[in-house]
Structures are given as structure tokens and as C-alpha cells.
Write a protein that holds these residues in place. Structure first.
Motif, mmCIF file in Angstrom:
data_model
loop_
_atom_site.group_PDB
_atom_site.id
_atom_site.type_symbol
_atom_site.label_atom_id
_atom_site.label_comp_id
_atom_site.label_asym_id
_atom_site.label_seq_id
_atom_site.Cartn_x
_atom_site.Cartn_y
_atom_site.Cartn_z
ATOM 1 N N GLY A 114 0.805 -1.215 0.000
ATOM 2 C CA GLY A 114 0.000 0.000 0.000
ATOM 3 C C GLY A 114 0.841 1.268 0.000
ATOM 4 O O GLY A 114 0.507 2.246 -0.675
ATOM 5 N N ALA A 115 1.952 1.246 0.758
ATOM 6 C CA ALA A 115 2.821 2.426 0.833
ATOM 7 C C ALA A 115 3.495 2.717 -0.497
ATOM 8 O O ALA A 115 3.952 3.851 -0.728
ATOM 9 C CB ALA A 115 3.871 2.222 1.916
ATOM 10 N N LEU A 116 3.560 1.732 -1.381
ATOM 11 C CA LEU A 116 4.147 1.947 -2.699
ATOM 12 C C LEU A 116 3.081 2.194 -3.761
ATOM 13 O O LEU A 116 3.221 3.086 -4.605
ATOM 14 C CB LEU A 116 4.997 0.734 -3.096
ATOM 15 C CG LEU A 116 6.269 0.499 -2.281
ATOM 16 C CD1 LEU A 116 6.916 -0.813 -2.687
ATOM 17 C CD2 LEU A 116 7.247 1.651 -2.470
ATOM 18 N N VAL A 117 2.014 1.420 -3.736
ATOM 19 C CA VAL A 117 1.015 1.480 -4.803
ATOM 20 C C VAL A 117 0.168 2.750 -4.726
ATOM 21 O O VAL A 117 -0.112 3.377 -5.755
ATOM 22 C CB VAL A 117 0.110 0.225 -4.758
ATOM 23 C CG1 VAL A 117 -1.072 0.384 -5.709
ATOM 24 C CG2 VAL A 117 0.910 -1.009 -5.130
ATOM 25 N N LEU B 244 4.374 1.385 -14.709
ATOM 26 C CA LEU B 244 4.839 0.631 -13.543
ATOM 27 C C LEU B 244 3.668 0.231 -12.654
ATOM 28 O O LEU B 244 3.619 -0.895 -12.142
ATOM 29 C CB LEU B 244 5.843 1.469 -12.764
ATOM 30 C CG LEU B 244 6.594 0.777 -11.628
ATOM 31 C CD1 LEU B 244 7.279 -0.490 -12.114
ATOM 32 C CD2 LEU B 244 7.616 1.726 -11.023
ATOM 33 N N LEU B 245 2.704 1.133 -12.495
ATOM 34 C CA LEU B 245 1.523 0.825 -11.693
ATOM 35 C C LEU B 245 0.739 -0.328 -12.296
ATOM 36 O O LEU B 245 0.308 -1.249 -11.579
ATOM 37 C CB LEU B 245 0.635 2.067 -11.577
ATOM 38 C CG LEU B 245 -0.692 1.870 -10.847
ATOM 39 C CD1 LEU B 245 -0.448 1.524 -9.375
ATOM 40 C CD2 LEU B 245 -1.563 3.111 -10.971
ATOM 41 N N ALA B 246 0.551 -0.306 -13.611
ATOM 42 C CA ALA B 246 -0.197 -1.376 -14.273
ATOM 43 C C ALA B 246 0.505 -2.718 -14.117
ATOM 44 O O ALA B 246 -0.147 -3.745 -13.857
ATOM 45 C CB ALA B 246 -0.373 -1.036 -15.752
ATOM 46 N N GLY C 97 10.672 -2.575 -6.122
ATOM 47 C CA GLY C 97 11.873 -1.753 -5.938
ATOM 48 C C GLY C 97 11.926 -0.581 -6.902
ATOM 49 O O GLY C 97 12.328 0.529 -6.526
ATOM 50 N N LEU C 98 11.518 -0.807 -8.136
ATOM 51 C CA LEU C 98 11.471 0.282 -9.114
ATOM 52 C C LEU C 98 10.457 1.342 -8.693
ATOM 53 O O LEU C 98 10.694 2.544 -8.869
ATOM 54 C CB LEU C 98 11.118 -0.269 -10.496
ATOM 55 C CG LEU C 98 12.222 -1.036 -11.218
ATOM 56 C CD1 LEU C 98 11.684 -1.683 -12.488
ATOM 57 C CD2 LEU C 98 13.389 -0.108 -11.555
ATOM 58 N N ALA C 99 9.324 0.894 -8.155
ATOM 59 C CA ALA C 99 8.321 1.855 -7.677
ATOM 60 C C ALA C 99 8.899 2.691 -6.543
ATOM 61 O O ALA C 99 8.702 3.915 -6.484
ATOM 62 C CB ALA C 99 7.076 1.109 -7.210
ATOM 63 N N TRP C 100 9.592 2.048 -5.640
ATOM 64 C CA TRP C 100 10.233 2.754 -4.524
ATOM 65 C C TRP C 100 11.234 3.790 -5.050
ATOM 66 O O TRP C 100 11.262 4.936 -4.604
ATOM 67 C CB TRP C 100 10.936 1.742 -3.634
ATOM 68 C CG TRP C 100 11.225 2.220 -2.239
ATOM 69 C CD1 TRP C 100 11.450 3.504 -1.843
ATOM 70 C CD2 TRP C 100 11.299 1.421 -1.067
ATOM 71 N NE1 TRP C 100 11.672 3.554 -0.497
ATOM 72 C CE2 TRP C 100 11.591 2.287 0.016
ATOM 73 C CE3 TRP C 100 11.177 0.060 -0.815
ATOM 74 C CZ2 TRP C 100 11.744 1.829 1.318
ATOM 75 C CZ3 TRP C 100 11.334 -0.390 0.488
ATOM 76 C CH2 TRP C 100 11.608 0.485 1.528
ATOM 77 N N ALA C 101 12.061 3.369 -6.013
ATOM 78 C CA ALA C 101 13.053 4.289 -6.576
ATOM 79 C C ALA C 101 12.392 5.440 -7.317
ATOM 80 O O ALA C 101 12.831 6.597 -7.215
ATOM 81 C CB ALA C 101 13.983 3.524 -7.519
ATOM 82 N N LEU C 102 11.333 5.132 -8.071
ATOM 83 C CA LEU C 102 10.657 6.174 -8.841
ATOM 84 C C LEU C 102 10.038 7.227 -7.930
ATOM 85 O O LEU C 102 10.069 8.430 -8.238
ATOM 86 C CB LEU C 102 9.576 5.551 -9.728
ATOM 87 C CG LEU C 102 8.852 6.502 -10.685
ATOM 88 C CD1 LEU C 102 9.826 7.074 -11.713
ATOM 89 C CD2 LEU C 102 7.709 5.792 -11.387
ATOM 90 N N LEU C 103 9.488 6.793 -6.806
ATOM 91 C CA LEU C 103 8.848 7.735 -5.891
ATOM 92 C C LEU C 103 9.854 8.624 -5.181
ATOM 93 O O LEU C 103 9.487 9.684 -4.666
ATOM 94 C CB LEU C 103 8.015 6.965 -4.863
ATOM 95 C CG LEU C 103 6.785 6.241 -5.434
ATOM 96 C CD1 LEU C 103 6.148 5.358 -4.375
ATOM 97 C CD2 LEU C 103 5.780 7.239 -5.975
ATOM 98 N N VAL C 104 11.122 8.211 -5.144
ATOM 99 C CA VAL C 104 12.155 9.035 -4.505
ATOM 100 C C VAL C 104 12.464 10.264 -5.345
ATOM 101 O O VAL C 104 12.731 11.356 -4.815
ATOM 102 C CB VAL C 104 13.433 8.199 -4.278
ATOM 103 C CG1 VAL C 104 14.592 9.091 -3.831
ATOM 104 C CG2 VAL C 104 13.175 7.117 -3.248
#
Length: 202
Positions: free
Chosen positions: A136-139, A161-163, A188-195
Motif C-alpha cells: 500500500g505504501a508503494l502502490v 509501472l503501476l499497471a 523496488g522500481l516503484a520505490w526508486a521512482l517515488l524518490v
């Protein structure tokens, strides 16, 4: 045209895998991505795209029927005897997780056929809650970014990435994906992208 041909070949490969989980993954991820990509487009463009998509589906169905693959695909679409065993295993995994607050331990439920049932069975309510918190914290922020971000302003759009992640999460209901390395790479890519801050193309 190149992207359309590539997409068609990849979709055909997913269908030929005869995996219902792969079909669901493709439908969920592809449908969400199309919704995100087509939001805000004109009615004329949307109508043309839908007409092209329907035509591609019809042609694909005719080709599969011509090659004699239609019956194989249709047979995989139904309910099979091993499905009952799979769902029974998931149900028993849920009961085990609720019976043992801390779960039965890592590796104690090897054939859960579900990421969520396996996590609950092996790590209890605390473990599945931690997994839900991580996802949830990533999506959720990724979805918010995908709705704000222009469709093609980055090398890896948040919508794409979300899809992909949502497709994997849907797949995880019927397959134990905890050992799928690409699933954790996507997170991990989602985490990096949000940074990184959002940037708009000039």
C-alpha cells in the motif's frame, strides 16, 4: 506500428502459455494501463482506438481458430478438478494463519497457491499486515503520481509501472509469487521512482 506488432506478439505468447493466471495478469495490467493512457483523450481518438482493438481481437481469434488452437484455449478457460484442490489449500492456509497468531513459520506452508494465503499461514496476521503495508505504501502514492503525470514524460512512466504491479498483485491471488524476483524488482522500481521528483517535459 512497431509497438502494435510487438504488443500483439507478446499478447499471443501469453495466450499460448495456456495459463489462466497469465491471461488475468495481462487483462488486468493491460486494461489499467489503457485506462490511464486514454484518459483525457478526444472522443474521436478513443473511438478509433476501440475499433482497432476490437478488430485486433477478432483477427486474433480467427487466427487461433485457423491454427487449431481455439479448442485448447477454450478447454483451459473452464473449471478443472485441480482447481478445487488449489482453493482448498488456500482455504486451509487462511485457517492456519488465523489459528496461529505468529503463523506456522517460514517454509511451513509450501504449497499455498497464493502469496496472501502463504504469508498469512507462515507469518500470521502480523506478517500479512506488514506485506499489505509495504504494498500500500508503494502502490497508493504511485497511483497518485500516475494520475498527475503526463503519459510519456519519463523513461519509465508511473502509469506503466503501476499497471505492471497491479497485474502481479492480481496474479498473486492464485500463485505464490513470493519467490518471483521480477515482482520484487517492480516494487523496488516503484520505490526508486517515488524518490525522484516529478519532471515535466518542456
Amino acid at each position: 506500428a512497431f509497438m502494435l506488432v510487438t504488443m500483439t506478439l507478446l499478447a499471443a505468447a501469453a495466450v499460448l502459455s495456456l495459463s489462466r493466471a497469465a491471461w488475468g495478469n495481462m487483462a488486468l495490467a493491460g486494461g489499467l494501463y489503457l485506462v490511464l493512457m486514454l484518459r483525457g483523450t478526444g472522443r474521436m481518438y478513443l473511438s478509433r482506438f476501440l475499433a482497432l482493438g476490437i478488430a485486433a481481437l477478432v483477427v486474433g481469434a480467427l487466427v487461433f481458430q485457423f491454427l487449431g488452437l481455439g479448442d485448447a484455449v477454450a478447454s483451459r478457460s473452464g473449471y478443472h478438478a485441480y482447481d478445487e484442490q488449489r482453493f482448498d489449500t488456500q482455504w486451509r492456509g487462511l485457517l492456519a494463519g488465523l489459528s496461529y497468531p505468529l503463523g506456522v513459520g517460514p517454509g511451513g506452508w509450501p504449497t499455498a497457491h497464493s502469496l496472501y494465503a502463504k504469508t498469512l499461514a507462515e507469518h500470521g496476521v502480523l506478517g500479512v499486515s506488514a506485506l499489505a503495508l509495504l504494498i500500500g505504501a508503494l502502490v497508493i502514492p504511485l497511483a497518485q503520481r500516475a494520475l498527475r503525470e503526463p503519459a510519456a514524460n519519463t523513461v519509465l512512466p508511473a502509469a506503466l509501472l503501476l499497471a505492471l504491479i497491479v497485474g502481479q498483485l492480481g496474479n498473486s491471488f492464485v500463485i505464490d509469487t513470493i519467490h518471483w524476483r521480477h515482482f520484487w524488482m517492480l516494487l523496488g522500481l516503484a520505490w526508486a521512482l517515488l524518490v525522484f521528483p516529478e519532471r515535466e517535459t518542456k
